[in-house]
Design an enzyme around this catalytic site. Structure first.
Site, PDB file in Angstrom:
ATOM      1  N   HIS A  74      10.681  35.604  51.713  1.00  0.00           N
ATOM      2  CA  HIS A  74      10.451  34.969  53.014  1.00  0.00           C
ATOM      3  C   HIS A  74      11.760  34.474  53.613  1.00  0.00           C
ATOM      4  CE1 HIS A  74       8.059  33.099  56.118  1.00  0.00           C
ATOM      5  NE2 HIS A  74       8.644  31.936  55.903  1.00  0.00           N
ATOM      6  N   ASP A 114       7.673  35.944  66.060  1.00  0.00           N
ATOM      7  CA  ASP A 114       8.349  34.698  66.441  1.00  0.00           C
ATOM      8  C   ASP A 114       9.847  34.970  66.482  1.00  0.00           C
ATOM      9  OD1 ASP A 114       9.402  34.406  63.757  1.00  0.00           O
ATOM     10  OD2 ASP A 114       7.466  33.575  63.179  1.00  0.00           O
ATOM     11  N   THR A 157      -3.296  33.315  56.934  1.00  0.00           N
ATOM     12  CA  THR A 157      -4.570  33.129  57.633  1.00  0.00           C
ATOM     13  C   THR A 157      -4.664  33.991  58.883  1.00  0.00           C
ATOM     14  OG1 THR A 157      -3.703  31.271  58.916  1.00  0.00           O
ATOM     15  CG2 THR A 157      -4.772  30.760  56.804  1.00  0.00           C
ATOM     16  N   GLN A 209       8.308  27.414  51.078  1.00  0.00           N
ATOM     17  CA  GLN A 209       8.864  26.071  50.922  1.00  0.00           C
ATOM     18  C   GLN A 209      10.295  26.194  50.401  1.00  0.00           C
ATOM     19  OE1 GLN A 209       6.173  23.164  49.100  1.00  0.00           O
ATOM     20  NE2 GLN A 209       4.468  24.579  49.406  1.00  0.00           N
ATOM     21  N   LYS A 251       6.514  31.240  70.051  1.00  0.00           N
ATOM     22  CA  LYS A 251       5.493  30.552  69.256  1.00  0.00           C
ATOM     23  C   LYS A 251       5.902  29.115  69.018  1.00  0.00           C
ATOM     24  CE  LYS A 251       5.325  31.092  64.767  1.00  0.00           C
ATOM     25  NZ  LYS A 251       5.174  31.650  63.411  1.00  0.00           N
TER      26      LYS A 251
END
Length: 327
Positions: free
Chosen positions: A139, A179, A236, A106, A203
């Site tokens: 990230h 991606d 995930t 985020q 993607k």
């Protein structure tokens, strides 16, 4: 006595650990040749957290390590309390070590009326009393600018590349980005694995739905080649499993997955076991419970890298020199 005493007999290093990943903290302490700072930490019945250090930290250079796994909000709060305790106990400097930076994804507003949560985490660390932040494979590189102080951005890539080089024929390898946004990282990987071709997976993602992405097709030369899909984290595993699928469908000989952070939220373990990857390689920036491990999983230690970075900071050396050889 806990810690390292410098050659001049004045500086003292102490390493404190939260409860999220004590095994990593112990490995870092062992690499440094010190003992962890004795710490008492527990939860009250209403969920409030209590922390106290068992030795004086006055005048020390303190490092506080916490891995931000689930329940991430609990571990974030615990680390903030530890920083506050060190500040009130007159530590000279306080460095937050967050191998997996909390709320790292985020890092910007995708839509109106959203927070920039990664910036808020930096503000909270600063308010609690942190002088410096150390993290691994952020990230988004812009996160370094969120903290008003030094940020040591460590890279796990050398550790991962060294291992992957032993697992593939570098003359027949294609590095694949899952991606378009990770192509720059894939380029760095390709250069270190012999300069082979690059590919990426097209993607699509609905920004209104968390952890949902669709891998459509692979762009690049993968037919008959060993492919290494590289990413900063696996949550995930929907993105990674989809990427493995389309790369194999495009004719790849086999596929290895390499990522720094193994978040491995359900149903990641099931997806990774069944996706067709020959091996999934991660580091131990986050704890990996036994029930989330599977035969194809390899976990590499990040502790030596953290220990070297801590020593460079403590000795007023150059953290950058750990990666490019330049002071």
């Amino acid at each position: 006595m806990t810690g390292i005493i410098s050659h001049d007999g004045e500086k003292r290093l102490v390493l404190a650990s939260g409860r999220a990943h004590p095994e990593l903290a112990q490995d870092v302490a062992d690499s440094l040749g010190i003992e962890l700072l004795p710490t008492t930490a527990y939860d009250f019945a209403n969920g409030e957290i209590y922390v106290r250090f068992g030795e004086s930290v006055r005048g020390s250079d303190a490092f506080v390590l916490q891995s931000h796994c689930s329940p991430i909000n609990q571990w974030m709060m615990e680390q903030l309390l530890m920083v506050d305790a060190l500040k009130r106990a007159s530590a000279k400097t306080i460095t937050v070590i967050a191998p997996f930076y909390p709320y790292a994804r985020q890092d910007k507003k995708h839509r109106g009326r959203e927070p920039i949560s990664a910036r808020l985490m930096a503000d909270l660390f600063r308010t609690a009393g942190a002088d410096r932040i150390m993290s691994v494979d952020l990230h988004a590189a812009q996160t370094q600018g969120f903290f008003d102080g030094p940020v040591d951005h460590l890279w796990a890539q050398p550790i991962l590349v060294e291992y992957v080089r032993t697992r593939v024929d570098t003359s027949n390898v294609t590095v694949v980005s899952p991606d378009a946004g990770r192509i720059r990282v894939a380029e760095q990987w390709a250069a270190k694995l012999g300069g082979g071709p690059l590919a990426f997976v097209h993607k699509t993602r609905d920004i209104r739905s968390p952890n949902k992405a669709v891998s459509n097709r692979v762009v690049g030369d993968v037919e008959g080649r060993s492919c290494v899909i590289v990413d900063d984290l696996i949550d995930t595993a929907g993105t990674i499993a989809g990427a493995v699928r389309v790369v194999l469908e495009a004719g790849a000989k086999d596929v290895i997955v390499a990522a720094t952070h193994g978040v491995l939220s359900d149903p990641a373990t099931e997806r990774l076991q069944e996706c067709g990857a020959r091996e999934v390689i991660i580091t131990d920036t986050l704890p990996i419970a036994e029930e989330r491990r599977f035969p194809q999983l390899t976990v590499l230690s990040i502790a030596p890298l953290l220990a070297r970075a801590i020593r460079e900071v403590f000795d007023d050396g150059s953290v950058t020199s750990l990666f490019d050889g330049n002071a």
